[in-house]
Design an enzyme around this catalytic site. Structure first.
Site, mmCIF file in Angstrom:
data_model
loop_
_atom_site.group_PDB
_atom_site.id
_atom_site.type_symbol
_atom_site.label_atom_id
_atom_site.label_comp_id
_atom_site.label_asym_id
_atom_site.label_seq_id
_atom_site.Cartn_x
_atom_site.Cartn_y
_atom_site.Cartn_z
ATOM 1 N N THR A 127 69.585 -3.475 -85.891
ATOM 2 C CA THR A 127 68.963 -4.829 -86.132
ATOM 3 C C THR A 127 68.647 -5.670 -84.925
ATOM 4 O O THR A 127 69.250 -5.384 -83.787
ATOM 5 C CB THR A 127 70.147 -5.670 -86.839
ATOM 6 N N ASP A 128 67.883 -6.701 -85.019
ATOM 7 C CA ASP A 128 67.515 -7.472 -83.681
ATOM 8 C C ASP A 128 68.856 -8.340 -83.270
ATOM 9 O O ASP A 128 68.617 -9.018 -82.279
ATOM 10 C CB ASP A 128 66.381 -8.501 -84.075
ATOM 11 N N GLU A 129 69.791 -8.573 -84.227
ATOM 12 C CA GLU A 129 70.826 -9.333 -84.092
ATOM 13 C C GLU A 129 71.543 -8.762 -83.019
ATOM 14 O O GLU A 129 72.676 -9.662 -82.285
ATOM 15 C CB GLU A 129 71.674 -9.547 -85.409
ATOM 16 N N TYR A 153 79.479 -8.912 -87.057
ATOM 17 C CA TYR A 153 78.491 -7.909 -87.644
ATOM 18 C C TYR A 153 77.703 -7.161 -86.556
ATOM 19 O O TYR A 153 77.497 -6.205 -86.286
ATOM 20 C CB TYR A 153 77.518 -8.333 -88.738
ATOM 21 N N LYS A 157 76.990 -3.438 -84.855
ATOM 22 C CA LYS A 157 75.851 -2.810 -84.925
ATOM 23 C C LYS A 157 75.588 -2.461 -83.386
ATOM 24 O O LYS A 157 75.114 -1.371 -83.169
ATOM 25 C CB LYS A 157 74.866 -3.601 -85.442
HETATM 26 P P1 NAD Z 1 73.249 -3.204 -97.700
HETATM 27 O O1 NAD Z 1 74.275 -4.022 -97.521
HETATM 28 O O2 NAD Z 1 72.159 -3.648 -98.823
HETATM 29 O O3 NAD Z 1 73.238 -1.821 -98.158
HETATM 30 C C1 NAD Z 1 74.355 -1.045 -97.270
HETATM 31 C C2 NAD Z 1 74.675 0.171 -98.342
HETATM 32 O O4 NAD Z 1 75.453 0.950 -97.471
HETATM 33 C C3 NAD Z 1 75.264 0.086 -99.420
HETATM 34 O O5 NAD Z 1 74.589 0.861 -100.464
HETATM 35 C C4 NAD Z 1 76.592 0.369 -99.420
HETATM 36 O O6 NAD Z 1 77.378 0.953 -100.472
HETATM 37 C C5 NAD Z 1 76.397 1.540 -98.192
HETATM 38 N N1 NAD Z 1 77.633 1.784 -97.393
HETATM 39 C C6 NAD Z 1 78.557 0.846 -96.891
HETATM 40 N N2 NAD Z 1 79.465 1.452 -96.173
HETATM 41 C C7 NAD Z 1 79.488 2.550 -96.420
HETATM 42 C C8 NAD Z 1 80.101 3.544 -95.929
HETATM 43 N N3 NAD Z 1 81.337 3.676 -95.334
HETATM 44 N N4 NAD Z 1 79.768 4.983 -96.245
HETATM 45 C C9 NAD Z 1 78.863 5.083 -97.178
HETATM 46 N N5 NAD Z 1 77.969 4.176 -97.336
HETATM 47 C C10 NAD Z 1 78.331 3.112 -97.176
HETATM 48 O O7 NAD Z 1 72.443 -3.176 -96.439
HETATM 49 P P2 NAD Z 1 70.890 -3.356 -96.212
HETATM 50 O O8 NAD Z 1 70.576 -4.809 -95.796
HETATM 51 O O9 NAD Z 1 70.009 -2.224 -96.788
HETATM 52 O O10 NAD Z 1 70.617 -2.830 -94.500
HETATM 53 C C11 NAD Z 1 70.595 -1.254 -94.274
HETATM 54 C C12 NAD Z 1 70.907 -1.042 -92.763
HETATM 55 O O11 NAD Z 1 69.832 -1.801 -92.122
HETATM 56 C C13 NAD Z 1 72.097 -1.529 -92.254
HETATM 57 O O12 NAD Z 1 72.400 -0.544 -91.296
HETATM 58 C C14 NAD Z 1 71.810 -2.825 -91.687
HETATM 59 O O13 NAD Z 1 72.297 -3.051 -90.266
HETATM 60 C C15 NAD Z 1 70.275 -2.544 -90.990
HETATM 61 N N6 NAD Z 1 69.242 -3.841 -91.101
HETATM 62 C C16 NAD Z 1 69.445 -4.770 -92.199
HETATM 63 C C17 NAD Z 1 68.423 -5.641 -92.068
HETATM 64 C C18 NAD Z 1 68.263 -6.807 -93.200
HETATM 65 O O14 NAD Z 1 67.474 -7.722 -93.007
HETATM 66 N N7 NAD Z 1 68.813 -6.489 -94.308
HETATM 67 C C19 NAD Z 1 67.640 -5.878 -90.899
HETATM 68 C C20 NAD Z 1 67.819 -4.870 -89.840
HETATM 69 C C21 NAD Z 1 68.399 -4.013 -89.978
HETATM 70 P P1 TYD Z 2 71.275 -14.151 -93.687
HETATM 71 O O1 TYD Z 2 70.358 -13.578 -94.905
HETATM 72 O O2 TYD Z 2 72.798 -14.034 -94.076
HETATM 73 O O3 TYD Z 2 70.928 -13.039 -92.520
HETATM 74 P P2 TYD Z 2 71.109 -13.196 -90.949
HETATM 75 O O4 TYD Z 2 72.384 -13.950 -90.813
HETATM 76 O O5 TYD Z 2 71.744 -11.545 -90.777
HETATM 77 O O6 TYD Z 2 70.047 -13.549 -90.168
HETATM 78 O O7 TYD Z 2 70.824 -15.690 -93.101
HETATM 79 C C1 TYD Z 2 69.357 -15.689 -92.709
HETATM 80 C C2 TYD Z 2 69.672 -17.317 -92.410
HETATM 81 O O8 TYD Z 2 69.918 -17.987 -93.296
HETATM 82 C C3 TYD Z 2 70.864 -17.487 -91.025
HETATM 83 O O9 TYD Z 2 70.271 -18.280 -90.187
HETATM 84 C C4 TYD Z 2 71.947 -18.079 -91.973
HETATM 85 C C5 TYD Z 2 71.190 -18.957 -93.159
HETATM 86 N N1 TYD Z 2 71.866 -19.080 -94.258
HETATM 87 C C6 TYD Z 2 71.791 -20.371 -95.001
HETATM 88 O O10 TYD Z 2 71.431 -21.578 -94.407
HETATM 89 N N2 TYD Z 2 72.660 -20.408 -95.948
HETATM 90 C C7 TYD Z 2 73.105 -19.517 -96.922
HETATM 91 O O11 TYD Z 2 73.681 -19.484 -97.879
HETATM 92 C C8 TYD Z 2 72.996 -18.037 -96.159
HETATM 93 C C9 TYD Z 2 73.332 -16.734 -96.842
HETATM 94 C C10 TYD Z 2 72.210 -18.002 -95.063
#
Ligand code: NAD
Ligand code: TYD
Length: 345
Positions: A127-129, A153, A157
């Site tokens: 992630t960019d975070e 988090y 990562k």
């Molecule tokens: P999500 O929370 O929707 O899904 C995570 C999945 O991982 C779930 O199906 C969960 O059951 C499974 N999981 C959790 N712990 C586990 C374990 N110990 N063993 C096996 N499975 C397990 O997450 P997402 O939003 O789909 O993100 C997927 C990946 O992409 C993550 O690594 C996250 O850091 C990365 N990512 C997400 C975003 C975003 O905006 N959502 C952006 C950049 C990177």
């Molecule tokens: P989020 O979807 O939790 O992603 P991330 O924190 O990983 O970027 O949040 C996106 C942005 O929205 C972040 O600046 C926090 C804000 N946010 C709110 O303002 N209210 C909310 O209820 C949530 C879940 C997020």
């Protein structure tokens, strides 16, 4: 261009993983094993349409369990690691599950992949975070930026990214790291900003915006992210890191107002609440390396992507109603307490 026959996708029942599995079943002839622990965020329903595909197999298990992971690694030539605890707010509440899955789990996968001797590429989805937070006029993050994670988090990562790097440097094991910006689209668990705001607006519930709502995220449509990962698998340089992003910076307030506008709901639903501790102000990604080396770029406009996403949530009410009426609600109440709000707020 690289090719593979059997891929282990971890976390395939989550938001991005399920979109990715559907995407590569269509784009390739690879066989897929999906290893997922089915945590609160993992939902097999996300893949019910392809569950009977002969090229797809689901295994319930945890990535930090070597007894599950090691035997699987003897049978696959590619690993794509999505499995993670993924929500910043939950990590503030309780960091340990993030360390177990994101840090320990990644190391077990790396050890299994390396020692199994069959895996030709390990792609770690990050992630960019991990880069921390930008000021308003800072240039976007590039792959050379130092890692300065601010939440449990992002710290977990960043740790997993370092373990992947170490595995490549120490053991010469073929790894690539992708770092992507904020995704949105179908099947996103409704604790993240966009689905939470869509559903609260549909149900005329308050839309909680943290702080002044001017924090900036770079939004990418989930299938653009999936296409970026496939491009990395096929063409990415071993040992590299690739930033992926939507080149679409927006304040949270802009995002929420767009959703309300599309749904024809009143902005009075917006409720400013206490800020998230350590809340990163701005993320933005420089994706020129991915463009140059992979020939990849995001294609979906935010306008089209958000309209399509809203439409998906409207058409899939039973999917989110089941989630919002159960375990999720319990968390939501705790979350509200954490923000200093009363339940009735
Ligand atoms: P999500 O929370 O929707 O899904 C995570 C999945 O991982 C779930 O199906 C969960 O059951 C499974 N999981 C959790 N712990 C586990 C374990 N110990 N063993 C096996 N499975 C397990 O997450 P997402 O939003 O789909 O993100 C997927 C990946 O992409 C993550 O690594 C996250 O850091 C990365 N990512 C997400 C975003 C975003 O905006 N959502 C952006 C950049 C990177
Ligand atoms: P989020 O979807 O939790 O992603 P991330 O924190 O990983 O970027 O949040 C996106 C942005 O929205 C972040 O600046 C926090 C804000 N946010 C709110 O303002 N209210 C909310 O209820 C949530 C879940 C997020």
């Amino acid at each position: 261009m690289r090719n593979f026959s059997k891929v282990l996708v971890t976390g395939g029942c989550g938001f991005i993983g399920s979109n990715f599995i559907r995407y590569i079943l269509d784009a390739t002839d690879w066989h897929i094993i999906n290893l997922d622990a089915l945590t609160y965020a993992g939902n097999p329903e996300n893949l019910s349409d392809i569950a009977d595909n002969p090229r797809y197999q689901f295994i319930k298990g945890r990535i930090e369990d070597p007894e599950v992971v090691y035997p699987l690694m003897k049978n696959v030539d590619l690993v794509v690691n999505f499995a993670a605890e993924s929500h910043v707010d939950r990590s503030i509440h309780s960091a340990i599950p993030f360390i177990r899955t994101n840090v320990e789990g990644t190391q077990v996968l790396l050890d299994g992949a390396r020692l199994g001797k069959k895996v030709k590429l390990f792609v770690h989805v990050s992630t960019d975070e991990v880069y921390g937070s930008l000021k308003k006029d800072d240039p976007p993050f590039n792959e050379e930026n130092p890692l300065k994670p601010n939440s449990p988090y992002s710290a977990s990562k960043a740790s997993s990214d370092m373990l992947v790097r170490a595995c490549f440097k120490t053991h010469d094991f073929p790894c690539i790291i992708t770092r992507c910006s904020n995704n949105y689209g179908p099947y996103q668990f409704p604790e993240k900003l966009i689905p939470l705001m869509i559903l609260n607006a549909l149900e005329e519930k308050p839309l909680p915006i943290y702080g002044d709502g001017l924090n900036i995220r770079d939004w990418i449509y989930v299938l653009d992210h999936c296409a970026g990962i496939l491009a990395v698998i096929e063409k990415g340089k071993i040992g590299s890191i690739y930033n992926l992003g939507g080149e679409c910076e927006k304040t949270n307030l802009e995002v929420v107002k767009t959703i309300l506008n599309i749904l024809g709901k009143d902005e009075s639903l917006i409720q400013f609440v206490k800020d998230r501790p350590g809340h990163d102000r701005r993320y933005a990604m420089d994706i020129s390396l991915a463009k140059k080396e992979l020939g990849w770029a995001p294609k979906m406009s935010f306008k089209k992507g958000i309209e399509y996403t809203i439409d998906w949530y409207i058409k899939n009410k039973s999917w989110w109603q089941r989630i919002r009426s159960g375990e999720y609600l319990k968390f939501y109440e705790k979350h509200y307490n954490m923000l200093g709000l009363k339940k009735e707020d």
